[in-house]
Design a protein around this motif. Structure first.
Motif, PDB file in Angstrom:
ATOM      1  N   ALA A   1       0.855  -1.190   0.000  1.00 53.69           N
ATOM      2  CA  ALA A   1       0.000   0.000   0.000  1.00 53.69           C
ATOM      3  C   ALA A   1       0.891   1.240   0.000  1.00 53.69           C
ATOM      4  O   ALA A   1       1.809   1.351   0.805  1.00 53.69           O
ATOM      5  CB  ALA A   1      -0.918   0.014   1.218  1.00 53.69           C
ATOM      6  N   PHE A   2       0.623   2.145  -0.934  1.00 54.19           N
ATOM      7  CA  PHE A   2       1.341   3.401  -1.079  1.00 54.19           C
ATOM      8  C   PHE A   2       0.477   4.564  -0.611  1.00 54.19           C
ATOM      9  O   PHE A   2      -0.732   4.568  -0.872  1.00 54.19           O
ATOM     10  CB  PHE A   2       1.603   3.699  -2.563  1.00 54.19           C
ATOM     11  N   PRO A   3       1.080   5.598  -0.028  1.00 54.79           N
ATOM     12  CA  PRO A   3       0.374   6.879   0.100  1.00 54.79           C
ATOM     13  C   PRO A   3       0.530   7.596  -1.244  1.00 54.79           C
ATOM     14  O   PRO A   3       1.241   7.106  -2.125  1.00 54.79           O
ATOM     15  CB  PRO A   3       1.165   7.599   1.197  1.00 54.79           C
ATOM     16  N   VAL A   4      -0.081   8.749  -1.399  1.00 50.59           N
ATOM     17  CA  VAL A   4       0.138   9.543  -2.616  1.00 50.59           C
ATOM     18  C   VAL A   4       1.461  10.291  -2.391  1.00 50.59           C
ATOM     19  O   VAL A   4       1.512  11.281  -1.667  1.00 50.59           O
ATOM     20  CB  VAL A   4      -1.033  10.500  -2.901  1.00 50.59           C
ATOM     21  N   ILE A   5       2.512   9.783  -2.992  1.00 49.18           N
ATOM     22  CA  ILE A   5       3.871  10.291  -2.780  1.00 49.18           C
ATOM     23  C   ILE A   5       3.994  11.737  -3.259  1.00 49.18           C
ATOM     24  O   ILE A   5       3.551  12.076  -4.350  1.00 49.18           O
ATOM     25  CB  ILE A   5       4.898   9.401  -3.508  1.00 49.18           C
ATOM     26  N   GLY A   6       4.616  12.558  -2.427  1.00 51.03           N
ATOM     27  CA  GLY A   6       4.902  13.944  -2.788  1.00 51.03           C
ATOM     28  C   GLY A   6       3.801  14.939  -2.503  1.00 51.03           C
ATOM     29  O   GLY A   6       4.015  16.142  -2.579  1.00 51.03           O
TER      30      GLY A   6
ATOM     31  N   ASP B   1       0.876  18.706  -6.153  1.00 50.11           N
ATOM     32  CA  ASP B   1      -0.577  18.605  -6.279  1.00 50.11           C
ATOM     33  C   ASP B   1      -1.009  17.136  -6.176  1.00 50.11           C
ATOM     34  O   ASP B   1      -0.491  16.284  -6.907  1.00 50.11           O
ATOM     35  CB  ASP B   1      -1.021  19.195  -7.624  1.00 50.11           C
ATOM     36  N   GLU B   2      -1.937  16.832  -5.283  1.00 46.42           N
ATOM     37  CA  GLU B   2      -2.332  15.447  -5.041  1.00 46.42           C
ATOM     38  C   GLU B   2      -2.886  14.763  -6.286  1.00 46.42           C
ATOM     39  O   GLU B   2      -2.512  13.620  -6.582  1.00 46.42           O
ATOM     40  CB  GLU B   2      -3.373  15.356  -3.916  1.00 46.42           C
ATOM     41  N   ALA B   3      -3.751  15.427  -7.022  1.00 40.06           N
ATOM     42  CA  ALA B   3      -4.333  14.809  -8.216  1.00 40.06           C
ATOM     43  C   ALA B   3      -3.256  14.489  -9.253  1.00 40.06           C
ATOM     44  O   ALA B   3      -3.252  13.407  -9.851  1.00 40.06           O
ATOM     45  CB  ALA B   3      -5.402  15.714  -8.821  1.00 40.06           C
ATOM     46  N   ARG B   4      -2.323  15.406  -9.444  1.00 42.51           N
ATOM     47  CA  ARG B   4      -1.241  15.176 -10.410  1.00 42.51           C
ATOM     48  C   ARG B   4      -0.295  14.083  -9.912  1.00 42.51           C
ATOM     49  O   ARG B   4       0.152  13.235 -10.682  1.00 42.51           O
ATOM     50  CB  ARG B   4      -0.482  16.481 -10.691  1.00 42.51           C
ATOM     51  N   ALA B   5       0.018  14.089  -8.610  1.00 42.88           N
ATOM     52  CA  ALA B   5       0.883  13.043  -8.044  1.00 42.88           C
ATOM     53  C   ALA B   5       0.247  11.671  -8.230  1.00 42.88           C
ATOM     54  O   ALA B   5       0.928  10.704  -8.596  1.00 42.88           O
ATOM     55  CB  ALA B   5       1.145  13.311  -6.569  1.00 42.88           C
ATOM     56  N   LEU B   6      -1.053  11.586  -8.030  1.00 41.47           N
ATOM     57  CA  LEU B   6      -1.760  10.324  -8.214  1.00 41.47           C
ATOM     58  C   LEU B   6      -1.683   9.881  -9.677  1.00 41.47           C
ATOM     59  O   LEU B   6      -1.452   8.696  -9.962  1.00 41.47           O
ATOM     60  CB  LEU B   6      -3.207  10.463  -7.751  1.00 41.47           C
ATOM     61  N   GLU B   7      -1.839  10.804 -10.611  1.00 40.72           N
ATOM     62  CA  GLU B   7      -1.720  10.471 -12.040  1.00 40.72           C
ATOM     63  C   GLU B   7      -0.328   9.918 -12.352  1.00 40.72           C
ATOM     64  O   GLU B   7      -0.196   8.929 -13.084  1.00 40.72           O
ATOM     65  CB  GLU B   7      -1.949  11.710 -12.907  1.00 40.72           C
ATOM     66  N   VAL B   8       0.699  10.564 -11.834  1.00 38.79           N
ATOM     67  CA  VAL B   8       2.078  10.125 -12.072  1.00 38.79           C
ATOM     68  C   VAL B   8       2.284   8.726 -11.487  1.00 38.79           C
ATOM     69  O   VAL B   8       2.875   7.848 -12.136  1.00 38.79           O
ATOM     70  CB  VAL B   8       3.090  11.131 -11.480  1.00 38.79           C
ATOM     71  N   MET B   9       1.792   8.501 -10.285  1.00 40.79           N
ATOM     72  CA  MET B   9       1.935   7.194  -9.658  1.00 40.79           C
ATOM     73  C   MET B   9       1.214   6.108 -10.440  1.00 40.79           C
ATOM     74  O   MET B   9       1.772   5.038 -10.688  1.00 40.79           O
ATOM     75  CB  MET B   9       1.397   7.235  -8.226  1.00 40.79           C
ATOM     76  N   VAL B  10      -0.018   6.371 -10.837  1.00 40.28           N
ATOM     77  CA  VAL B  10      -0.786   5.372 -11.583  1.00 40.28           C
ATOM     78  C   VAL B  10      -0.081   5.047 -12.902  1.00 40.28           C
ATOM     79  O   VAL B  10       0.044   3.876 -13.278  1.00 40.28           O
ATOM     80  CB  VAL B  10      -2.239   5.845 -11.809  1.00 40.28           C
ATOM     81  N   SER B  11       0.430   6.066 -13.578  1.00 39.27           N
ATOM     82  CA  SER B  11       1.165   5.844 -14.815  1.00 39.27           C
ATOM     83  C   SER B  11       2.390   4.961 -14.580  1.00 39.27           C
ATOM     84  O   SER B  11       2.649   4.011 -15.332  1.00 39.27           O
ATOM     85  CB  SER B  11       1.592   7.196 -15.407  1.00 39.27           C
ATOM     86  N   ALA B  12       3.154   5.250 -13.529  1.00 39.65           N
ATOM     87  CA  ALA B  12       4.344   4.451 -13.217  1.00 39.65           C
ATOM     88  C   ALA B  12       3.968   3.022 -12.837  1.00 39.65           C
ATOM     89  O   ALA B  12       4.646   2.066 -13.224  1.00 39.65           O
ATOM     90  CB  ALA B  12       5.138   5.117 -12.095  1.00 39.65           C
ATOM     91  N   LEU B  13       2.899   2.867 -12.076  1.00 39.63           N
ATOM     92  CA  LEU B  13       2.460   1.527 -11.669  1.00 39.63           C
ATOM     93  C   LEU B  13       1.953   0.727 -12.860  1.00 39.63           C
ATOM     94  O   LEU B  13       2.262  -0.459 -13.003  1.00 39.63           O
ATOM     95  CB  LEU B  13       1.383   1.635 -10.589  1.00 39.63           C
ATOM     96  N   GLU B  14       1.192   1.370 -13.731  1.00 35.60           N
ATOM     97  CA  GLU B  14       0.667   0.675 -14.905  1.00 35.60           C
ATOM     98  C   GLU B  14       1.776   0.264 -15.865  1.00 35.60           C
ATOM     99  O   GLU B  14       1.636  -0.714 -16.590  1.00 35.60           O
ATOM    100  CB  GLU B  14      -0.382   1.530 -15.609  1.00 35.60           C
ATOM    101  N   ALA B  15       2.887   0.988 -15.865  1.00 35.63           N
ATOM    102  CA  ALA B  15       4.017   0.660 -16.738  1.00 35.63           C
ATOM    103  C   ALA B  15       4.854  -0.497 -16.182  1.00 35.63           C
ATOM    104  O   ALA B  15       5.690  -1.053 -16.890  1.00 35.63           O
ATOM    105  CB  ALA B  15       4.898   1.891 -16.932  1.00 35.63           C
TER     106      ALA B  15
END
Length: 155
Positions: free
Chosen positions: A114-119, A126-140
């Motif tokens: 389980a990850f928090p929203v890093i950064g 920005d939480e929404a942007r950080a979440l987008e970056v994380m999801v992109s990295a995880l999906e890759a």
């Protein structure tokens, strides 16, 4: 991999390991005011994981280290350096933190993390942007790990 995104408390997730968004490990942990995920870990899990982390020394931005979970019911805590020396986060720091956390999880045989929203806390990202970056990295990632990203919400 497709992460599950939930709202709640990171320390209430039923997983093998949790991720702690940490600093570069240059300032001694005992000088820092307990806040965010680290503060919750110290309060509920004790200082043992942070004493272990102190022995690692300075950590490069985006790196990850595993410690015990102290009194928490996890197999380990993965500490990632998602913020720089000025306490700011960036897309690169978030992506590298995710990739390195997954690498440490594989090395330690963790099947769920389980990850928090890093950064998005002390890092000021920005939480929404950080979440987008994380999801992109995880999906890759091709890691065969069950991942939950927890957006912190007080109850």
């Amino acid at each position: 991999m497709t992460p599950r995104i939930v709202e709640g408390d990171l320390l209430e997730q039923r997983v093998d390991a949790i991720v702690n968004a940490w600093n570069r490990n240059i300032i001694p942990w005992w000088l820092l005011l307990p806040q965010g995920v680290s503060g919750a870990i110290k309060k509920r899990g004790g200082v043992g994981p942070f004493r272990e982390l102190a022995r690692v020394g300075p950590m490069p931005l985006g790196s990850a280290v595993v410690t015990s979970a102290g009194r928490l019911p996890y197999r380990g805590i993965i500490h990632v350096t998602g913020i720089d020396m000025l306490w700011r986060s960036s897309e690169r720091a978030i992506r590298d933190s995710v990739a390195n956390a997954l690498a440490r999880a594989r090395e330690h045989g963790f099947r769920s993390v389980a990850f928090p929203v890093i950064g998005s806390g002390s890092g000021g990202f920005d939480e929404a942007r950080a979440l987008e970056v994380m999801v992109s990295a995880l999906e890759a990632s091709d890691a065969d790990i069950d991942v939950t990203v927890v957006r912190y919400r007080r109850r």
